[in-house]
Structures are given as C-alpha cells and as structure tokens.
Design an enzyme around this catalytic site. Structure first.
Site, PDB file in Angstrom:
ATOM      1  N   HIS A   1       0.795  -1.149  -0.051  1.00  0.00           N
ATOM      2  CA  HIS A   1       0.067  -0.154   0.085  1.00  0.00           C
ATOM      3  C   HIS A   1       0.918   1.184   0.011  1.00  0.00           C
ATOM      4  O   HIS A   1       0.545   2.034  -0.788  1.00  0.00           O
ATOM      5  CB  HIS A   1      -0.749   0.112   1.222  1.00  0.00           C
TER       6      HIS A   1
ATOM      7  N   HIS B   1      -0.090 -11.119  -4.967  1.00  0.00           N
ATOM      8  CA  HIS B   1       1.107 -10.733  -4.523  1.00  0.00           C
ATOM      9  C   HIS B   1       2.199 -11.581  -5.371  1.00  0.00           C
ATOM     10  O   HIS B   1       3.214 -11.052  -5.718  1.00  0.00           O
ATOM     11  CB  HIS B   1       1.415 -10.511  -3.088  1.00  0.00           C
TER      12      HIS B   1
ATOM     13  N   HIS C   1      -8.988  -2.280  -5.483  1.00  0.00           N
ATOM     14  CA  HIS C   1      -7.906  -2.666  -4.499  1.00  0.00           C
ATOM     15  C   HIS C   1      -7.036  -3.950  -5.047  1.00  0.00           C
ATOM     16  O   HIS C   1      -5.864  -3.503  -4.573  1.00  0.00           O
ATOM     17  CB  HIS C   1      -8.514  -3.150  -3.305  1.00  0.00           C
TER      18      HIS C   1
ATOM     19  N   ASP D   1      -2.859  -3.073  -5.377  1.00  0.00           N
ATOM     20  CA  ASP D   1      -1.947  -3.953  -4.949  1.00  0.00           C
ATOM     21  C   ASP D   1      -1.019  -4.487  -5.917  1.00  0.00           C
ATOM     22  O   ASP D   1       0.314  -4.371  -5.821  1.00  0.00           O
ATOM     23  CB  ASP D   1      -2.624  -5.531  -4.371  1.00  0.00           C
TER      24      ASP D   1
END
Length: 302
Positions: free
Chosen positions: A81, A267, A240, A244
């Site tokens: 973030h 991720h 969101h 990321d």
C-alpha cells in the site's frame, strides 16, 4: 502521452500512524526527502543500528495476503500500500522510517499515505527518471492466474485487474482499468480497501491472527455484502487488487510505460512480474550498450 520526467522527492517530512493487521502493534511511518538516486529506502527505526532495506524486488519474499521485504535484520510486512502511493504520486526518492515490522493496515486502503504525500509537496530533482518501455507483449501464468505486459498505444500506461472466483462467492466478478496519474489514483484507486469473506475472517481469528481487526477496518463480505460497512465503489474489490498490483510492480524502481493486466493474480504473481521487468530492463540496457558502446549519451528509457 507518457513522456520522460525527472526524479522527484517530497518537499518536507510527513507521517502516517496506525495498527498492524497481523501484529496488532502500533506503528509510525515517517517519510522524509532523499537525494537523487536514493530510491525508496525502508528503515527499521526501532532496531539497533536502524537497519535498512531498499524497496526493490531483489529483497521481496513470498507471503500470504501481503508483500514482505527483508535485508538482514530489517524486515517489513505489508509494504504494497505504501509502495503504490509512492509510485502513483511519483515520489522516486524517499527515506521511510518504520518503528515496527508490519506497516499499518489503516482503513484497508492507501488513502492516508496519499493524503500525507500530497500535503508534503513534491520537489523535481536534477536527474532523469529511469523508464522501462514495453516493446513486446508477454504473459506470466500460474495455473489459471495470469499477469501480462504489452506495449502502450500512444505511450499511455494503463493497469487493469479482473477479479473472478472458481467457486460460488458473495463477491461478484468485476474488472477495473485505469491510467495511473496522481490525480486519478487519488480519486479512483487509493480509497479502495482490503477485502476478505466472512469465512476467511473467522478462520484467521480462530488462528489467533488479526483478532483486533473489526469489520469496519476493512471489507468483510457476508452473504448479503459487506458486514457493518458499505462499498465506496461497486467494483471496489477489483480496484483494491489493482492497487496491490501497482504497489508490487513499483518494486522495479522504474517508471513503467506499457499496459499491465492481471486476471485473478495476487502478490506472488505480481512479484514474479516485477522481477521479470527488472531483468528486461537490464537486457535492454546491455543491448543498447553493445550496439553503440562509444555513445556519450545515456538513454534513460531502460
């Protein structure tokens, strides 16, 4: 059209404070101006000697639901973030002092980082920002998840994320696409929050993880939508995930020029792409050097 620019730092020190999602520990994040060529340097101000770690893919470690960086004793959790905010606000050189291992969860978004950086102001520095221009498309796959890079028509960089589940889920399938200018990121992406299902939240709490996190600290989806919360956008979850992705790709330390899209990625896949992009930048630099070794001009578009 996406053109080259100089490196930037912030005009004055700013800070953000909160509580770590996983640790429950209070943490203070202090962002300070840095010299040309510093990059983003993370510092553990709570440890003896204040060990540091450059925020680059070289120091990234795989982890569940978050991105971790570590060099020696200096470990930093949930950096994505912060990195998304720095990248989108075009802050290239910054020393970030953190007095705990895990960065704050805040409200599940990076809006607080963006607000702090905007208030701090920006200084243009006397060095051109290194860029990576995508010339040929390529895709990285992991089972049914993908992340792709392709040339950007007219040089306009865009990011896209497609969210879908392979089982019945209360979170609807959705897609979001956007350019990553400071203004658009602040309005359209930065406020988008972390999300999980109620069953995932119950599992984590049963494991003794994030027991202090309430349904108002992020989006927890029950059978009828967010519990004790409301959506900021109808496609907030896809936004969101895009946030990321931007934060993870920021670990290249480069101004990215291309179209970047992910289908169901996370991720780990983002980190693989960041590493691939760094390798591509090195190959392009070596290729130019071999083609014209006596050139006195340095092409900053990596």
């Amino acid at each position: 059209m996406n053109i080259s620019r100089n490196e930037h730092t912030i005009a004055t020190t700013c800070e953000v404070s909160g509580t770590g999602y996983w640790s429950g520990q209070r943490v203070r994040v202090v962002m300070s101006p840095a010299r040309v060529g510093t990059g983003i340097l993370l510092v553990r101000s709570d440890l003896p000697g204040c060990p540091s770690c450059p925020a680059t893919a070289e120091f990234r470690h795989d982890a569940q639901l978050r991105t971790i960086l570590q060099r020696g004793d200096a470990q930093f959790q949930l950096v994505e973030h912060l990195m998304a905010a720095l990248y989108a606000m075009e802050i290239d050189n910054c020393i970030v002092e953190i007095d705990a291992e895990e960065l704050p969860g805040l409200d599940g978004s990076c809006a607080a980082y963006v607000d702090a950086l905007q208030n701090a102001g920006l200084i243009i520095q006397a060095a051109e920002k290194k860029r990576l221009v995508i010339r040929e498309p390529f895709t990285i796959r992991a089972a049914d998840r993908t992340i792709s890079a392709a040339p950007a028509p007219n040089g306009v960089t865009e990011f896209e994320y497609e969210l879908s589940f392979d089982h019945e889920c209360v979170i609807p399938n959705q897609k979001f696409r956007s350019t990553c200018t400071p203004d658009r990121f602040a309005r359209e992406i930065a406020p988008a929050r972390t999300f999980i299902t109620q069953s995932q939240a119950q599992t984590l709490r049963a494991q003794g993880v994030a027991s202090h996190v309430t349904n108002k600290d992020l989006l927890v989806f029950g059978d009828h939508g967010p519990i004790e919360n409301t959506l900021r956008y109808s496609d907030e979850c896809a936004r969101h995930k895009l946030l990321d992705m931007i934060g993870d790709l920021a670990l290249t330390g480069l101004q990215l020029v291309g179209q970047f899209s992910s289908v169901r990625g996370g991720h780990n896949l983002n980190g693989t792409m960041a590493t691939q992009l760094l390798q591509l930048a090195q190959q392009q630099t070596m290729s130019r050097s071999n083609t014209n070794p006596n050139s006195q001009q340095q092409d900053r578009a990596a």
